[in-house]
Write an enzyme that holds these catalytic residues in place. Structure first.
Site, PDB file in Angstrom:
ATOM      1  N   LYS A  18      -2.142  41.624  -5.390  1.00  0.00           N
ATOM      2  CA  LYS A  18      -3.519  41.580  -4.881  1.00  0.00           C
ATOM      3  C   LYS A  18      -3.475  41.070  -3.444  1.00  0.00           C
ATOM      4  O   LYS A  18      -3.007  39.958  -3.202  1.00  0.00           O
ATOM      5  CB  LYS A  18      -4.382  40.659  -5.745  1.00  0.00           C
ATOM      6  CG  LYS A  18      -5.768  40.367  -5.173  1.00  0.00           C
ATOM      7  CD  LYS A  18      -6.541  39.417  -6.070  1.00  0.00           C
ATOM      8  CE  LYS A  18      -5.937  38.039  -6.149  1.00  0.00           C
ATOM      9  NZ  LYS A  18      -6.092  37.278  -4.863  1.00  0.00           N
ATOM     10  N   PRO A 104       6.844  37.070  -5.718  1.00  0.00           N
ATOM     11  CA  PRO A 104       7.082  35.624  -5.597  1.00  0.00           C
ATOM     12  C   PRO A 104       6.003  34.825  -6.318  1.00  0.00           C
ATOM     13  O   PRO A 104       4.852  35.267  -6.438  1.00  0.00           O
ATOM     14  CB  PRO A 104       7.035  35.378  -4.084  1.00  0.00           C
ATOM     15  CG  PRO A 104       7.198  36.709  -3.451  1.00  0.00           C
ATOM     16  CD  PRO A 104       6.661  37.714  -4.409  1.00  0.00           C
ATOM     17  N   ILE A 105       6.383  33.646  -6.761  1.00  0.00           N
ATOM     18  CA  ILE A 105       5.471  32.776  -7.499  1.00  0.00           C
ATOM     19  C   ILE A 105       4.718  31.884  -6.523  1.00  0.00           C
ATOM     20  O   ILE A 105       5.256  31.454  -5.509  1.00  0.00           O
ATOM     21  CB  ILE A 105       6.268  31.939  -8.513  1.00  0.00           C
ATOM     22  CG1 ILE A 105       6.950  32.881  -9.526  1.00  0.00           C
ATOM     23  CG2 ILE A 105       5.392  30.928  -9.236  1.00  0.00           C
ATOM     24  CD1 ILE A 105       8.059  32.239 -10.299  1.00  0.00           C
ATOM     25  N   ASP A 146      -9.876  34.460 -10.646  1.00  0.00           N
ATOM     26  CA  ASP A 146      -9.493  35.739 -10.045  1.00  0.00           C
ATOM     27  C   ASP A 146      -9.044  36.776 -11.074  1.00  0.00           C
ATOM     28  O   ASP A 146      -8.624  37.869 -10.707  1.00  0.00           O
ATOM     29  CB  ASP A 146      -8.418  35.550  -8.976  1.00  0.00           C
ATOM     30  CG  ASP A 146      -7.129  34.943  -9.513  1.00  0.00           C
ATOM     31  OD1 ASP A 146      -7.132  34.465 -10.666  1.00  0.00           O
ATOM     32  OD2 ASP A 146      -6.134  34.940  -8.773  1.00  0.00           O
TER      33      ASP A 146
END
Length: 299
Positions: A18, A104-105, A146
């Site tokens: 996103k 990626p976190i 979200d």
């Protein structure tokens, strides 16, 4: 991919990155949630969720960012599974869920929420619940602000304006597929930390979008902001030179996505995107530097 107990049909879904092209913080509710005004697109690069019926529930993870994923019930994927099962009833079959973690976190591109959204969609189909988008979005909202927009991304992929705390969604017309480069040097930023670092919470909303053509869109974006950028830079100053690097590589527009620290750049065409991606990857081995394309507006 890890093998599964094969006891029935399976479903694989993309959990797209996103990308917040613009993010304006316009206020704060009494419950502490911030009011936002966002222009959002979804990339064709993301995590993947694979689910199949099984003899017992299981959850496995692979991929370049698998090591940071919690395997317990605190994981949003498992929270999504359990929330949908609670709604559908105890007789729903056990499932084996596999997450291929390519994003990626804690990087501002909705990875965990998108994973949960893709899980809701896949299980709605696998369990034949036939819940409509509004019901799935309500279940998702109970897991995170979200989730509804990430559910839209996983279901449709089309650009949108998101308002409120992120749950008020409206389609945006005129946005073409954008050649985009996503870059993260390994910096992880916790979203609550970035919001706590905000010094200004009452800002102007987004101007009416002007998105007909990439040049017009980028001109419009230059009149917008990511109001989380100053707070993120105060926690991770290395974000600023990443944006400068993307602009130096010929980006039409570059900005940080969400609460960071992933930055994105829009390029004029495939050739410019490919060249910039190769140069940045060659100069910075170990970075997440992925060329991608956003999904366009509905025809």
């Amino acid at each position: 991919m890890t093998a599964f107990q094969n006891a029935g049909p399976s479903i694989t879904r993309l959990a797209p990155a996103k990308i917040n092209l613009a993010l304006h913080v316009t206020g704060r509710r009494d419950d502490g949630y911030h009011l936002l005004d966002m222009l959002v697109v979804f990339a064709d690069h993301g995590d993947r969720i694979h689910i199949e019926k099984a003899g017992s529930d299981s959850f496995t993870v692979s991929g370049p960012f698998a090591s940071g994923i919690p395997a317990g019930r605190g994981n949003l994927v498992l929270k999504a599974r359990d929330a949908l099962r609670q709604h559908g009833g105890p007789d729903l079959s056990p499932v084996a869920i596999h997450l291929e973690k390519n994003l990626p976190i804690a990087s501002g591109i909705g990875g965990g929420s998108s994973d949960a959204a893709a899980t809701l969609l896949a299980l709605n189909t696998l369990w034949q619940l036939d819940l409509d988008f509004e019901m799935l979005a309500a279940i998702g909202l109970s897991l995170g602000a979200d989730l509804p927009m990430c559910l839209h991304g996983a279901a449709h992929g089309t650009p949108l304006i998101a308002r409120g705390i992120g749950e008020e969604l409206n389609d945006v017309s005129g946005i073409a597929a954008l050649p985009m480069l996503l870059v993260n040097d390994g910096t992880a930023l916790a979203t609550p930390d970035v919001f706590r670092a905000l010094t200004r919470r009452e800002n102007a909303p987004l101007p009416p979008p002007a998105c007909e053509g990439t040049d017009a869109l980028c001109a419009y974006l230059r009149e917008t902001r990511n109001d989380l950028l100053p707070a993120a830079i105060s926690l991770a100053p290395q974000i600023e030179p990443k944006l400068a690097l993307l602009r130096a590589k010929g980006a039409l527009y570059a900005q940080m996505s969400g609460s960071g620290a992933t930055c994105f750049a829009i390029f004029s065409d495939e050739s410019a995107l490919t060249r910039a991606a190769k140069e940045i990857a060659d100069e910075n081995p170990g970075w997440f530097a992925v060329p991608s394309h956003s999904f366009p507006s509905r025809a």
